[in-house]
Design a protein around this motif. Structure first.
Motif, PDB file in Angstrom:
ATOM      1  N   ALA A   1       5.926 -49.886  16.808  1.00 36.90           N
ATOM      2  CA  ALA A   1       4.871 -50.116  15.819  1.00 36.90           C
ATOM      3  C   ALA A   1       5.448 -50.397  14.446  1.00 36.90           C
ATOM      4  O   ALA A   1       5.019 -51.334  13.758  1.00 36.90           O
ATOM      5  CB  ALA A   1       3.944 -48.900  15.762  1.00 36.90           C
ATOM      6  N   PHE A   2       6.442 -49.594  14.045  1.00 37.31           N
ATOM      7  CA  PHE A   2       7.013 -49.771  12.721  1.00 37.31           C
ATOM      8  C   PHE A   2       7.928 -50.990  12.657  1.00 37.31           C
ATOM      9  O   PHE A   2       7.967 -51.681  11.652  1.00 37.31           O
ATOM     10  CB  PHE A   2       7.742 -48.499  12.272  1.00 37.31           C
ATOM     11  N   TYR A   3       8.631 -51.277  13.726  1.00 39.84           N
ATOM     12  CA  TYR A   3       9.507 -52.447  13.750  1.00 39.84           C
ATOM     13  C   TYR A   3       8.690 -53.735  13.624  1.00 39.84           C
ATOM     14  O   TYR A   3       9.051 -54.647  12.892  1.00 39.84           O
ATOM     15  CB  TYR A   3      10.334 -52.462  15.031  1.00 39.84           C
ATOM     16  N   MET A   4       7.561 -53.781  14.357  1.00 39.54           N
ATOM     17  CA  MET A   4       6.722 -54.979  14.337  1.00 39.54           C
ATOM     18  C   MET A   4       5.681 -54.946  13.213  1.00 39.54           C
ATOM     19  O   MET A   4       4.923 -55.888  13.045  1.00 39.54           O
ATOM     20  CB  MET A   4       6.031 -55.155  15.687  1.00 39.54           C
TER      21      MET A   4
ATOM     22  N   SER B   1      16.245 -40.324  17.555  1.00 40.52           N
ATOM     23  CA  SER B   1      15.772 -41.454  18.361  1.00 40.52           C
ATOM     24  C   SER B   1      15.397 -42.666  17.524  1.00 40.52           C
ATOM     25  O   SER B   1      15.144 -43.736  18.063  1.00 40.52           O
ATOM     26  CB  SER B   1      14.552 -41.021  19.181  1.00 40.52           C
ATOM     27  N   LEU B   2      15.334 -42.497  16.216  1.00 38.69           N
ATOM     28  CA  LEU B   2      14.932 -43.601  15.346  1.00 38.69           C
ATOM     29  C   LEU B   2      16.125 -44.485  15.016  1.00 38.69           C
ATOM     30  O   LEU B   2      17.265 -44.048  15.080  1.00 38.69           O
ATOM     31  CB  LEU B   2      14.327 -43.056  14.050  1.00 38.69           C
TER      32      LEU B   2
ATOM     33  N   LEU C   1      13.233 -47.119   7.121  1.00 40.66           N
ATOM     34  CA  LEU C   1      12.283 -47.042   8.222  1.00 40.66           C
ATOM     35  C   LEU C   1      11.967 -45.583   8.549  1.00 40.66           C
ATOM     36  O   LEU C   1      10.815 -45.222   8.736  1.00 40.66           O
ATOM     37  CB  LEU C   1      12.834 -47.761   9.454  1.00 40.66           C
ATOM     38  N   ARG C   2      12.981 -44.733   8.591  1.00 40.62           N
ATOM     39  CA  ARG C   2      12.744 -43.309   8.859  1.00 40.62           C
ATOM     40  C   ARG C   2      11.811 -42.703   7.816  1.00 40.62           C
ATOM     41  O   ARG C   2      10.890 -41.971   8.157  1.00 40.62           O
ATOM     42  CB  ARG C   2      14.057 -42.539   8.850  1.00 40.62           C
ATOM     43  N   ARG C   3      12.081 -43.003   6.562  1.00 43.07           N
ATOM     44  CA  ARG C   3      11.232 -42.454   5.491  1.00 43.07           C
ATOM     45  C   ARG C   3       9.806 -42.940   5.641  1.00 43.07           C
ATOM     46  O   ARG C   3       8.858 -42.175   5.460  1.00 43.07           O
ATOM     47  CB  ARG C   3      11.781 -42.844   4.127  1.00 43.07           C
ATOM     48  N   ASN C   4       9.621 -44.216   5.942  1.00 44.71           N
ATOM     49  CA  ASN C   4       8.271 -44.753   6.123  1.00 44.71           C
ATOM     50  C   ASN C   4       7.552 -44.071   7.276  1.00 44.71           C
ATOM     51  O   ASN C   4       6.372 -43.757   7.177  1.00 44.71           O
ATOM     52  CB  ASN C   4       8.319 -46.266   6.348  1.00 44.71           C
ATOM     53  N   ILE C   5       8.265 -43.852   8.364  1.00 47.93           N
ATOM     54  CA  ILE C   5       7.644 -43.198   9.516  1.00 47.93           C
ATOM     55  C   ILE C   5       7.233 -41.780   9.156  1.00 47.93           C
ATOM     56  O   ILE C   5       6.082 -41.383   9.374  1.00 47.93           O
ATOM     57  CB  ILE C   5       8.598 -43.213  10.735  1.00 47.93           C
ATOM     58  N   PHE C   6       8.142 -41.000   8.595  1.00 46.16           N
ATOM     59  CA  PHE C   6       7.805 -39.614   8.291  1.00 46.16           C
ATOM     60  C   PHE C   6       6.794 -39.502   7.149  1.00 46.16           C
ATOM     61  O   PHE C   6       5.999 -38.577   7.119  1.00 46.16           O
ATOM     62  CB  PHE C   6       9.069 -38.785   8.035  1.00 46.16           C
ATOM     63  N   ARG C   7       6.774 -40.453   6.241  1.00 47.96           N
ATOM     64  CA  ARG C   7       5.754 -40.455   5.188  1.00 47.96           C
ATOM     65  C   ARG C   7       4.378 -40.653   5.812  1.00 47.96           C
ATOM     66  O   ARG C   7       3.420 -39.975   5.473  1.00 47.96           O
ATOM     67  CB  ARG C   7       6.052 -41.554   4.173  1.00 47.96           C
ATOM     68  N   ARG C   8       4.304 -41.582   6.761  1.00 42.07           N
ATOM     69  CA  ARG C   8       3.015 -41.828   7.404  1.00 42.07           C
ATOM     70  C   ARG C   8       2.607 -40.646   8.268  1.00 42.07           C
ATOM     71  O   ARG C   8       1.446 -40.254   8.285  1.00 42.07           O
ATOM     72  CB  ARG C   8       3.065 -43.105   8.234  1.00 42.07           C
ATOM     73  N   VAL C   9       3.556 -40.046   8.985  1.00 38.00           N
ATOM     74  CA  VAL C   9       3.242 -38.857   9.784  1.00 38.00           C
ATOM     75  C   VAL C   9       2.723 -37.757   8.859  1.00 38.00           C
ATOM     76  O   VAL C   9       1.719 -37.096   9.165  1.00 38.00           O
ATOM     77  CB  VAL C   9       4.480 -38.368  10.576  1.00 38.00           C
ATOM     78  N   SER C  10       3.375 -37.565   7.730  1.00 38.86           N
ATOM     79  CA  SER C  10       2.972 -36.522   6.782  1.00 38.86           C
ATOM     80  C   SER C  10       1.545 -36.724   6.295  1.00 38.86           C
ATOM     81  O   SER C  10       0.838 -35.753   6.028  1.00 38.86           O
ATOM     82  CB  SER C  10       3.911 -36.489   5.576  1.00 38.86           C
ATOM     83  N   SER C  11       1.114 -37.966   6.194  1.00 41.32           N
ATOM     84  CA  SER C  11      -0.242 -38.236   5.703  1.00 41.32           C
ATOM     85  C   SER C  11      -1.305 -37.713   6.672  1.00 41.32           C
ATOM     86  O   SER C  11      -2.449 -37.524   6.280  1.00 41.32           O
ATOM     87  CB  SER C  11      -0.434 -39.733   5.450  1.00 41.32           C
ATOM     88  N   PHE C  12      -0.928 -37.457   7.913  1.00 40.78           N
ATOM     89  CA  PHE C  12      -1.867 -36.947   8.907  1.00 40.78           C
ATOM     90  C   PHE C  12      -1.767 -35.430   9.088  1.00 40.78           C
ATOM     91  O   PHE C  12      -2.542 -34.851   9.838  1.00 40.78           O
ATOM     92  CB  PHE C  12      -1.653 -37.630  10.259  1.00 40.78           C
ATOM     93  N   LEU C  13      -0.814 -34.799   8.426  1.00 41.74           N
ATOM     94  CA  LEU C  13      -0.644 -33.352   8.538  1.00 41.74           C
ATOM     95  C   LEU C  13      -1.529 -32.634   7.536  1.00 41.74           C
ATOM     96  O   LEU C  13      -1.983 -33.206   6.551  1.00 41.74           O
ATOM     97  CB  LEU C  13       0.823 -32.968   8.310  1.00 41.74           C
TER      98      LEU C  13
ATOM     99  N   GLY D   1       0.022 -29.486   2.318  1.00 43.02           N
ATOM    100  CA  GLY D   1       1.025 -28.443   2.120  1.00 43.02           C
ATOM    101  C   GLY D   1       2.075 -28.376   3.203  1.00 43.02           C
ATOM    102  O   GLY D   1       3.073 -27.692   3.074  1.00 43.02           O
ATOM    103  N   THR D   2       1.881 -29.097   4.325  1.00 38.16           N
ATOM    104  CA  THR D   2       2.875 -29.129   5.383  1.00 38.16           C
ATOM    105  C   THR D   2       4.006 -30.045   4.956  1.00 38.16           C
ATOM    106  O   THR D   2       3.763 -31.167   4.516  1.00 38.16           O
ATOM    107  CB  THR D   2       2.263 -29.642   6.705  1.00 38.16           C
ATOM    108  N   ILE D   3       5.209 -29.553   5.051  1.00 40.22           N
ATOM    109  CA  ILE D   3       6.368 -30.327   4.610  1.00 40.22           C
ATOM    110  C   ILE D   3       7.242 -30.655   5.811  1.00 40.22           C
ATOM    111  O   ILE D   3       7.597 -29.768   6.578  1.00 40.22           O
ATOM    112  CB  ILE D   3       7.191 -29.547   3.571  1.00 40.22           C
ATOM    113  N   LEU D   4       7.551 -31.922   5.973  1.00 36.36           N
ATOM    114  CA  LEU D   4       8.506 -32.325   7.008  1.00 36.36           C
ATOM    115  C   LEU D   4       9.890 -32.376   6.401  1.00 36.36           C
ATOM    116  O   LEU D   4      10.057 -32.660   5.233  1.00 36.36           O
ATOM    117  CB  LEU D   4       8.149 -33.724   7.549  1.00 36.36           C
ATOM    118  N   PHE D   5      10.874 -32.109   7.201  1.00 33.80           N
ATOM    119  CA  PHE D   5      12.246 -32.156   6.744  1.00 33.80           C
ATOM    120  C   PHE D   5      12.672 -33.611   6.771  1.00 33.80           C
ATOM    121  O   PHE D   5      12.611 -34.246   7.805  1.00 33.80           O
ATOM    122  CB  PHE D   5      13.153 -31.343   7.674  1.00 33.80           C
ATOM    123  N   THR D   6      13.084 -34.150   5.659  1.00 27.68           N
ATOM    124  CA  THR D   6      13.517 -35.533   5.631  1.00 27.68           C
ATOM    125  C   THR D   6      14.951 -35.619   5.185  1.00 27.68           C
ATOM    126  O   THR D   6      15.434 -34.770   4.439  1.00 27.68           O
ATOM    127  CB  THR D   6      12.638 -36.381   4.672  1.00 27.68           C
TER     128      THR D   6
END
Length: 90
Positions: A24-27, A62-63, A69-81, A84-89
């Motif tokens: 999804a992110f590649y395309m 796996s990324l 790209l990693r930052r974009n993926i985890f930023r988007r994932v974070s938007s659904f959490l 106050g939930t913090i992902l380790f980046t």
């Protein structure tokens, strides 16, 4: 809420979901980026700190090597959490 077909599409094992995220992110397919990021966020939901860290490391390994790209993926994932939930980046 999403249609049942969407939910079924991302109701796959962890490795397949990571492959879908990568695709999804590649395309740059925005709706698929949102759907897969939301599915990853759901995987994080209800996990303790150790489980969350292990899941994050599994996904990150796996990324592709692209830091952007990693930052974009985890930023988007974070938007659904939850707020106050913090992902380790990295």
């Amino acid at each position: 809420l999403v249609p049942k077909w969407y939910a079924d599409f991302v109701d796959v094992d962890q490795q397949r979901l990571i492959e879908l995220v990568n695709a999804a992110f590649y395309m740059e397919i925005e709706p698929l980026m949102d759907l897969t990021a939301a599915a990853v966020a759901i995987m994080f939901n209800g996990t303790n700190l150790r489980e969350m860290r292990n899941l994050h490391e599994t996904i990150e390994v796996s990324l592709p090597d692209s830091v952007r790209l990693r930052r974009n993926i985890f930023r988007r994932v974070s938007s659904f959490l939850a707020p106050g939930t913090i992902l380790f980046t990295s």
